[in-house]
Design a protein around this motif. Structure first.
Motif, mmCIF file in Angstrom:
data_model
loop_
_atom_site.group_PDB
_atom_site.id
_atom_site.type_symbol
_atom_site.label_atom_id
_atom_site.label_comp_id
_atom_site.label_asym_id
_atom_site.label_seq_id
_atom_site.Cartn_x
_atom_site.Cartn_y
_atom_site.Cartn_z
ATOM 1 N N LEU A 152 3.519 7.242 -19.252
ATOM 2 C CA LEU A 152 4.209 6.550 -20.335
ATOM 3 C C LEU A 152 3.261 6.107 -21.443
ATOM 4 N N GLY A 153 1.976 6.120 -21.169
ATOM 5 C CA GLY A 153 1.000 5.732 -22.177
ATOM 6 C C GLY A 153 0.369 4.377 -21.965
ATOM 7 N N TYR A 154 0.463 3.841 -20.737
ATOM 8 C CA TYR A 154 -0.151 2.546 -20.427
ATOM 9 C C TYR A 154 -1.555 2.724 -19.863
ATOM 10 N N GLU A 155 -2.375 1.720 -20.064
ATOM 11 C CA GLU A 155 -3.669 1.637 -19.392
ATOM 12 C C GLU A 155 -3.444 0.900 -18.069
ATOM 13 N N VAL A 156 -3.528 1.636 -16.978
ATOM 14 C CA VAL A 156 -3.156 1.080 -15.673
ATOM 15 C C VAL A 156 -4.365 0.455 -14.998
ATOM 16 N N LYS A 157 -4.177 -0.765 -14.515
ATOM 17 C CA LYS A 157 -5.169 -1.448 -13.695
ATOM 18 C C LYS A 157 -4.484 -1.776 -12.376
ATOM 19 N N HIS A 158 -4.979 -1.255 -11.249
ATOM 20 C CA HIS A 158 -4.306 -1.449 -9.975
ATOM 21 C C HIS A 158 -5.222 -2.092 -8.944
ATOM 22 N N PHE A 159 -4.607 -2.897 -8.092
ATOM 23 C CA PHE A 159 -5.335 -3.634 -7.060
ATOM 24 C C PHE A 159 -4.524 -3.587 -5.770
ATOM 25 N N LEU A 160 -5.232 -3.437 -4.656
ATOM 26 C CA LEU A 160 -4.594 -3.343 -3.352
ATOM 27 C C LEU A 160 -4.976 -4.526 -2.467
ATOM 28 N N TYR A 161 -4.018 -4.970 -1.662
ATOM 29 C CA TYR A 161 -4.244 -5.912 -0.556
ATOM 30 C C TYR A 161 -4.977 -7.183 -1.003
ATOM 31 N N GLY A 182 0.774 -1.236 0.000
ATOM 32 C CA GLY A 182 0.000 0.000 0.000
ATOM 33 C C GLY A 182 0.803 1.281 0.000
ATOM 34 N N ASN A 183 2.126 1.202 -0.199
ATOM 35 C CA ASN A 183 2.948 2.407 -0.153
ATOM 36 C C ASN A 183 3.281 3.000 -1.516
ATOM 37 N N ASP A 184 3.103 2.241 -2.585
ATOM 38 C CA ASP A 184 3.695 2.635 -3.859
ATOM 39 C C ASP A 184 2.717 2.811 -5.014
ATOM 40 N N THR A 185 1.454 2.501 -4.819
ATOM 41 C CA THR A 185 0.517 2.475 -5.937
ATOM 42 C C THR A 185 0.387 3.818 -6.635
ATOM 43 N N ASP A 186 0.282 4.902 -5.891
ATOM 44 C CA ASP A 186 0.014 6.211 -6.493
ATOM 45 C C ASP A 186 1.104 6.633 -7.470
#
Length: 295
Positions: A87-96, A74-78
């Motif tokens: 950079l031009g990526y479609e980001v999909k993020h998930f936590l925990y 939980g420290n690095d997602t942002d």
């Protein structure tokens, strides 16, 4: 010595130098366990004679591809989300996530049809882990083996990414007893010699064209789990340096950026205690030069 003799002499020297490096690679990576402080970082790159022009991967699709972020700390997602979006990526993020959820999401993403129209794929995993696995939030589980994660995106199991760069950046927090300097991830520019099914070959149209393990960039960083046990744990130095390099120096090749990242981590390690050090291993099977910016 005449110009012709001097040219032949230089050519022989260049060939001998190339063979010398190949012989060193075949002998295997250095034993970093003997000098953990002096050599905490291991990296390798393919040797190319100076006259060979490097090909580049095509990186022009919009988006460049999917960037999957799984952050169980939980420290690095942002900062990672902002960096890869820029950079031009479609980001999909998930936590925990639990181990089961990590496995399911990786499988779902590996089968996404969008890969067919993208030029690359990126994945960042941040979690507690073992010597060769990531745990997720349910630490009592044996974890997701790193080899299994990579297999999900190989050319025979994920043909839509065949021939395209697949980038993995993994921050694993482990117990220090013998795991920070585990040598199983040291690399000599090819498939991991400890891959459980490296000899298994599934028949299919992609097998004859591109090796199933080609085009991977696998950057693994291990740090002591005690870094997370304070009242307020800090973001990963490794991921912070990675984000800074990708923000400011994206016109350099990814291998060049990773070399500079290694230097920053090495400088950090030289100033702190053993419990605060980061250990970075790079394994790649890239066949071309990779730039994450086509501008």
């Amino acid at each position: 010595m005449c110009a012709l003799h001097r040219t032949c002499h230089l050519g022989r020297e260049r060939l001998q130098n190339g063979r010398s490096k190949e012989q060193r690679l075949m002998m295997g990576p250095p034993d970093i366990q003997r000098e953990p402080v002096k050599r905490p970082i291991q990296e390798s790159g393919a040797f190319l004679p100076q006259h060979v022009v490097e090909e580049r991967y095509k990186m022009q699709s919009k988006p460049l591809g999917i960037c999957l972020i799984i952050d169980c700390i939980g420290n690095d997602t942002d900062i990672l989300r902002d960096t890869f979006t820029s950079l031009g990526y479609e980001v999909k993020h998930f936590l925990y996530l639990t181990v089961k959820d990590i496995t399911n999401i990786l499988r779902q993403v590996a089968q996404m049809p969008q890969h067919q129209d993208s030029d690359s794929f990126a994945c960042i995993l941040v979690s507690r882990g073992g010597s060769q696995s990531v745990f997720g939030v349910d630490q009592t589980h044996s974890g997701v083996p790193l080899d299994h994660i990579r297999r999900m995106f190989m050319a025979d199991t994920c043909p839509s990414l065949s021939g395209k760069p697949k980038l993995f950046f993994i921050q694993s927090y482990v117990k220090s007893e013998g795991q920070l300097e585990d040598s199983s991830f040291l690399e000599v520019d090819g498939p991991s010699v400890k891959s459980a099914d490296s000899k298994a070959r599934q028949p299919g149209p992609y097998q004859d064209l591109i090796h199933r393990e080609a085009d991977f960039f696998w950057s693994l960083c291990k740090a002591d789990v005690s870094l997370l046990e304070g009242p307020s744990s800090s973001p990963s130095l490794y991921l912070k340096c990675l984000s800074q390099k990708l923000w400011k120096e994206r016109k350099h090749s990814l291998l060049e950026l990773h070399t500079e990242l290694n230097r920053l981590v090495y400088d950090w390690n030289s100033k702190v205690s053993a419990k605060e050090r980061y250990y970075v291993w790079l394994q790649h099977t890239l066949r071309k030069n990779l730039f994450l910016s086509h501008k």
